[in-house]
Design a protein around this motif. Sequence first.
Motif, PDB file in Angstrom:
ATOM      1  N   ALA A  30     -83.588   9.719  15.901  1.00  0.00           N
ATOM      2  CA  ALA A  30     -82.996   9.556  14.571  1.00  0.00           C
ATOM      3  C   ALA A  30     -82.789   8.097  14.211  1.00  0.00           C
ATOM      4  O   ALA A  30     -82.938   7.696  13.050  1.00  0.00           O
ATOM      5  N   GLY A  31     -82.443   7.285  15.199  1.00  0.00           N
ATOM      6  CA  GLY A  31     -82.177   5.870  14.919  1.00  0.00           C
ATOM      7  C   GLY A  31     -83.396   5.104  14.463  1.00  0.00           C
ATOM      8  O   GLY A  31     -83.277   3.984  13.940  1.00  0.00           O
ATOM      9  N   ASN A  32     -84.545   5.671  14.657  1.00  0.00           N
ATOM     10  CA  ASN A  32     -85.792   5.015  14.262  1.00  0.00           C
ATOM     11  C   ASN A  32     -86.491   5.834  13.177  1.00  0.00           C
ATOM     12  O   ASN A  32     -87.700   5.964  13.160  1.00  0.00           O
ATOM     13  N   SER A  33     -85.663   6.453  12.295  1.00  0.00           N
ATOM     14  CA  SER A  33     -86.220   7.303  11.250  1.00  0.00           C
ATOM     15  C   SER A  33     -85.481   7.071   9.939  1.00  0.00           C
ATOM     16  O   SER A  33     -84.558   6.242   9.848  1.00  0.00           O
ATOM     17  N   THR A  34     -85.874   7.844   8.947  1.00  0.00           N
ATOM     18  CA  THR A  34     -85.286   7.686   7.606  1.00  0.00           C
ATOM     19  C   THR A  34     -83.854   8.171   7.538  1.00  0.00           C
ATOM     20  O   THR A  34     -83.158   7.917   6.541  1.00  0.00           O
ATOM     21  N   ILE A  35     -83.364   8.870   8.547  1.00  0.00           N
ATOM     22  CA  ILE A  35     -81.979   9.360   8.498  1.00  0.00           C
ATOM     23  C   ILE A  35     -81.055   8.534   9.386  1.00  0.00           C
ATOM     24  O   ILE A  35     -79.969   8.984   9.753  1.00  0.00           O
ATOM     25  N   ALA A  36     -81.485   7.325   9.709  1.00  0.00           N
ATOM     26  CA  ALA A  36     -80.644   6.464  10.556  1.00  0.00           C
ATOM     27  C   ALA A  36     -79.321   6.123   9.883  1.00  0.00           C
ATOM     28  O   ALA A  36     -78.337   5.779  10.554  1.00  0.00           O
ATOM     29  N   GLU A  37     -79.309   6.210   8.546  1.00  0.00           N
ATOM     30  CA  GLU A  37     -78.079   5.900   7.815  1.00  0.00           C
ATOM     31  C   GLU A  37     -77.245   7.140   7.535  1.00  0.00           C
ATOM     32  O   GLU A  37     -76.208   7.063   6.880  1.00  0.00           O
ATOM     33  N   HIS A  38     -77.710   8.303   8.031  1.00  0.00           N
ATOM     34  CA  HIS A  38     -76.995   9.549   7.777  1.00  0.00           C
ATOM     35  C   HIS A  38     -75.632   9.537   8.476  1.00  0.00           C
ATOM     36  O   HIS A  38     -75.487   9.016   9.583  1.00  0.00           O
ATOM     37  N   PRO A  39     -74.589  10.099   7.846  1.00  0.00           N
ATOM     38  CA  PRO A  39     -73.237  10.117   8.455  1.00  0.00           C
ATOM     39  C   PRO A  39     -73.207  10.739   9.853  1.00  0.00           C
ATOM     40  O   PRO A  39     -72.447  10.299  10.705  1.00  0.00           O
TER      41      PRO A  39
END
Length: 673
Positions: free
Chosen positions: A88-97
């Motif tokens: 996840a940290g290297n994807s488009t949702i890295a900023e997700h809560p």
Amino acid sequence: MKFLRRFHDIVSDQNLDFDEKIDQLLYFGLEVFKLDLAIISKVVENTYTVLHAITPDDSLVAGTQFDLTGTYCIHTLKANKALAFYHAGNSTIAEHPCYKNFQLESYIGAPIKVGDTIFGTVNFSSAKISSPFKEDTYDYIELFAQWLGNEFARSHAKKKLVLHSKTLKKLENMANIGTWEADLINSKIYWSEQTRRIHQASEDFSPTIEQAIEFYKEGHSRDCINQAVTAATEHGEKWHLELEVVTAKNNHIWVSSFGEAEFKNGQCIRLFGTFQNITESVELRQALTKKKLEAERMLEDRSMLLAKISHELRTPLNGITGMLTTLIDERSEEKRTDKIKIALRSADILLNTINEVLDFSKINHGEFKLEPNNFLLKTIFTDLASLYTPLFKDTDISFNVHNFIDDDCWVICDNTRLSQIVSNLLSNALKFTEQGHVMFSTSVTTHQAGLLLNITVSDTGRGMSDAFLQSLFAPFTQEVDAKNNKGGTGLGLAIVKELIDYMQGTIKVTSKPNKGSQFEVSLPIKIGKAEAIISTNRATIDGSNLKVLVVDDNQINRLVLHASLEKLKISADFAVDGEDAILKCQQKHYDLIFMDCVMPILDGFSATKQLREKNICPFKSTYIVALTANTSAQDKLASVEAGMDMFIAKPFKLPTIEKAVHSTQQRLKAMTV
């Protein structure tokens, strides 16, 4: 295949309630996806409620609620299908809560639907970066979600789950699981492709209910399925049975049949379920059960052996120690002689018991080997007859011997084992006959390129029943008739049968209770070559001119050999180990060496090698005899490789020592010619 089998076992286990099935499925999912957290949630508007959860520290409990937008599941619900990511940290949702708050790197989830309505999600996640999810894992998570959705809806989901689930259709063949449905209103059976394949039926085969039942093997399996169908249609009982089926191609297989009924207005309208080929697992289970029974029987045999051996060892030991103890103060020469004879007889019985146990152990472990040699056949049976004749002297039994073998019949065979076979048969005949006679007959006939030895031992003793004869050659069979047991390990006839089998012969037994028994043995034997017969009459052996060395680390063994050599007028020197023996041989030449094989510092094999290799004791001038309690084939081979001329097993008897002395004298005589 393994996934779907495990999944099937969990969801069809009638001993588990719904919550227990969910727990097992979640643990199974963690194992399959190799993740740490498992959650089943219910989503109402924007509220995410935890219904079931498994976490490493049990920190997440049922009833915990989150804002749906703060969970990864919001993306799953928007996609309306299985969704996964492994970093996840290297994807488009890295900023997700969810990532910011919980640092969850890996996730796979699927929406749970009840009908067309979203119920919630099933998802697995981990703070660790996982391997990329494969295509079939999406099928797995969707399968979890579909089963959960159908169970939550309390609809009869198995038909929809198997027949209409894209995931199950794709994996059905791999797991060897088929589905079926019986429409009782229209009297029709529906089989999936895999179900037809399991039955080895054609692709267009559509059975009637009667035809479907007839595939089950007649007898137990067919009775069971008929009873299960009756219980389901009348009382709504589910079934999960392992049954034997005869396929359309007449092959016998084992299947796991799962079924349940659907009712409408109190009437059973259909049956449906799954069908799995479990032949491999059933056969494996049967094989394991067989091995377990064999192991238990071996353990029981071992316990019986130990009990018997304990008794059979103590009895002759009591005779030896008892007689020797009373000899200390015995003044009567006649009584001393009688007690010595009893002690010697007890020693022979003890040695026979030990040999039987060793033979049985070798046979069981596949270590037994025959040792053929060239000998005059008739003498074996003449000696045995001479040995047993005195034993019948003070009984009401006559001993009739008929030795029809020519005096010049030389053969190649293991004469020790041949003697053991006959000795066991004669001992049993004597042991179990109170009156009448024992008959011992031998003869030979031509057989292919060799001879066929025929041995018959018959008696007028107590005989045996047909039931007893069935287990006659099994170990410990004397226990079957304990009231008539006259002692012995119960291994004698078992060893006789094994020896005869090793010699590629046959044994036939006929017997009637209280009328006697007859044992007929036939053994193929190779023709041998005539040899000069060497007489080793004790009266003619004088070893006073020989230089003899005895090498043994045990003082008692040295004293026993010293006493035996004195009978032959030999005064020997002694060494306590291999190094001591080499030192003495360097200082003095010896014609004959009795070498113990197992000694501290330097064993007999190593000492002999050095004596030979360094030419301290050349073959032509020094006769070296292995004298050891280790009697395996490997030990005998090791003695030859070390350079020893003869092998004598402990405990030895005087004739074997006489033979060694005579062989030494013959070698020395040959050197002077």
